[in-house]
Design an enzyme around this catalytic site. Structure first.
Site, PDB file in Angstrom:
ATOM      1  N   ARG A  79      38.065  58.027  94.834  1.00 19.27           N
ATOM      2  CA  ARG A  79      38.530  58.727  96.040  1.00 19.27           C
ATOM      3  C   ARG A  79      40.052  58.804  96.031  1.00 19.27           C
ATOM      4  NH1 ARG A  79      35.263  54.915  99.146  1.00 19.27           N
ATOM      5  NH2 ARG A  79      33.148  55.728  99.011  1.00 19.27           N
TER       6      ARG A  79
ATOM      7  N   HIS B 251      37.700  67.585  93.898  1.00 21.57           N
ATOM      8  CA  HIS B 251      36.743  68.313  94.739  1.00 21.57           C
ATOM      9  C   HIS B 251      36.415  67.549  96.011  1.00 21.57           C
ATOM     10  CE1 HIS B 251      34.176  65.654  92.284  1.00 21.57           C
ATOM     11  NE2 HIS B 251      33.368  65.634  93.320  1.00 21.57           N
TER      12      HIS B 251
HETATM   13  O1  M6D Z   1      33.083  59.137  98.437  1.00 24.19           O
HETATM   14  P1  M6D Z   1      32.202  59.952  99.330  1.00 24.19           P
HETATM   15  O2  M6D Z   1      32.965  60.781 100.284  1.00 24.19           O
HETATM   16  O3  M6D Z   1      31.155  59.119 100.005  1.00 24.19           O
HETATM   17  O4  M6D Z   1      31.429  60.966  98.365  1.00 24.19           O
HETATM   18  C1  M6D Z   1      30.612  60.525  97.302  1.00 24.19           C
HETATM   19  C2  M6D Z   1      29.730  61.679  96.828  1.00 24.19           C
HETATM   20  O5  M6D Z   1      30.561  62.749  96.453  1.00 24.19           O
HETATM   21  C3  M6D Z   1      29.880  63.917  95.995  1.00 24.19           C
HETATM   22  O6  M6D Z   1      30.796  64.897  95.620  1.00 24.19           O
HETATM   23  C4  M6D Z   1      28.995  63.581  94.808  1.00 24.19           C
HETATM   24  O7  M6D Z   1      29.776  63.175  93.714  1.00 24.19           O
HETATM   25  C5  M6D Z   1      28.055  62.463  95.198  1.00 24.19           C
HETATM   26  O8  M6D Z   1      27.251  62.134  94.076  1.00 24.19           O
HETATM   27  C6  M6D Z   1      28.839  61.256  95.656  1.00 24.19           C
HETATM   28  O9  M6D Z   1      27.958  60.216  96.054  1.00 24.19           O
END
Ligand code: M6D
Length: 268
Positions: A158, A138
């Site tokens: 990520r 997602h």
């Molecule tokens: O890795 P980034 O892009 O900063 O996103 C991190 C964020 O993602 C979102 O989908 C959620 O899961 C948040 O709780 C999380 O802190």
């Protein structure tokens, strides 16, 4: 006193905003992406509530489930859900992939960026609600303000970050991903006063949307309850509350509502 106001923690993100909407004071020139409702002191409750404000896409990412998290030395996994408060007209959320991918395909597409085209970017509007079980690939898109209720484990793998210089977690990410279309039926509750959004039978917590008319109410449950007012103000067990806060209620609390209130309530 069974009601505790949770502390706010402002978190800077490269996809955050310099001006936060509504009830949050400015982030002092910082680019804030998330406001976390932490605590209470000395406790690590099973749920974490966040507001998320975006100006760019978040990373394309995935979270482990409880077993996968524990196998990696974490207290558990992370499933999350999103209640959309505001969205620009062209805003989208990436949920699932347009077709099932093998692990090797997901890795290759994450490395060369094709994953951006393989994500299913769905249009989003206020009142939409989405449950994102662990394993769902997602990415929240730009121009969205939402409330997130998640398992309280800070783990994000990520897969792709559009060239931003942040760490990727391809091995763990590919291992815990289910890269397939997101099949859950769309839910929009913008016009409803009450809705059962998520149930413990399918998720690690329950979530409801409730509307409280002016007057006195009680919030009661067998376990902790997170009171997340989206509008209104009043007192809870005598202490003032207002929209944009989050309260943890243990046992029963007396809720005085001074102006009609819409709130999310989460329980485990
Ligand atoms: O890795 P980034 O892009 O900063 O996103 C991190 C964020 O993602 C979102 O989908 C959620 O899961 C948040 O709780 C999380 O802190």
């Amino acid at each position: 006193m069974t009601a505790t106001r949770l502390h706010t923690k402002y978190v800077e993100k490269p996809w955050g905003r310099h001006t936060l909407p509504g009830f949050f004071p400015e982030g002092g020139g910082r680019q804030i992406g998330e406001v976390w409702f932490d605590g209470p002191d000395g406790r690590h409750p099973p749920i974490l509530v966040k507001y998320i404000f975006t100006s760019e896409r978040l990373s394309i990412q995935v979270h482990p489930d409880d077993a996968q998290g524990r196998a990696r030395g974490l207290p558990g996994g992370k499933s999350e859900c999103w209640f959309i408060l505001d969205a620009e007209p062209d805003a989208t959320l990436g949920m699932g992939t347009v077709r099932p991918l093998s692990g090797d395909e997901l890795r290759a597409a994450s490395l060369d960026g094709e994953i951006e085209q393989l994500m299913d970017w769905k249009p989003v509007r206020p009142g939409d609600f989405f449950y994102i079980p662990a394993g769902t690939v997602h990415a929240i898109g730009a121009g969205v303000t939402l409330v997130e209720v998640q398992q309280n484990v800070d783990v994000t793998y990520r897969l792709y970050d559009y060239g931003r210089p942040r760490e990727l977690h391809l091995d763990d990410g590919v291992a815990v991903s289910r890269p397939e279309p997101y099949e859950r039926a769309p839910v929009n509750v913008a016009a409803q006063d009450e809705a059962a959004l998520l149930d413990r039978s399918e998720a690690p917590f329950n979530l409801t949307l409730d509307t409280f008319p002016e007057g006195t109410h009680s919030i009661a449950g067998s376990g902790p309850c997170w009171f997340i007012p989206l509008t209104g103000h009043g007192t809870v067990d005598g202490a003032p509350w207002q929209a944009g806060q989050c309260w943890l209620i243990d046992g029963t609390a007396r809720l005085l509502v001074a102006a009609k209130t819409r709130a999310l309530l989460a329980t485990v």
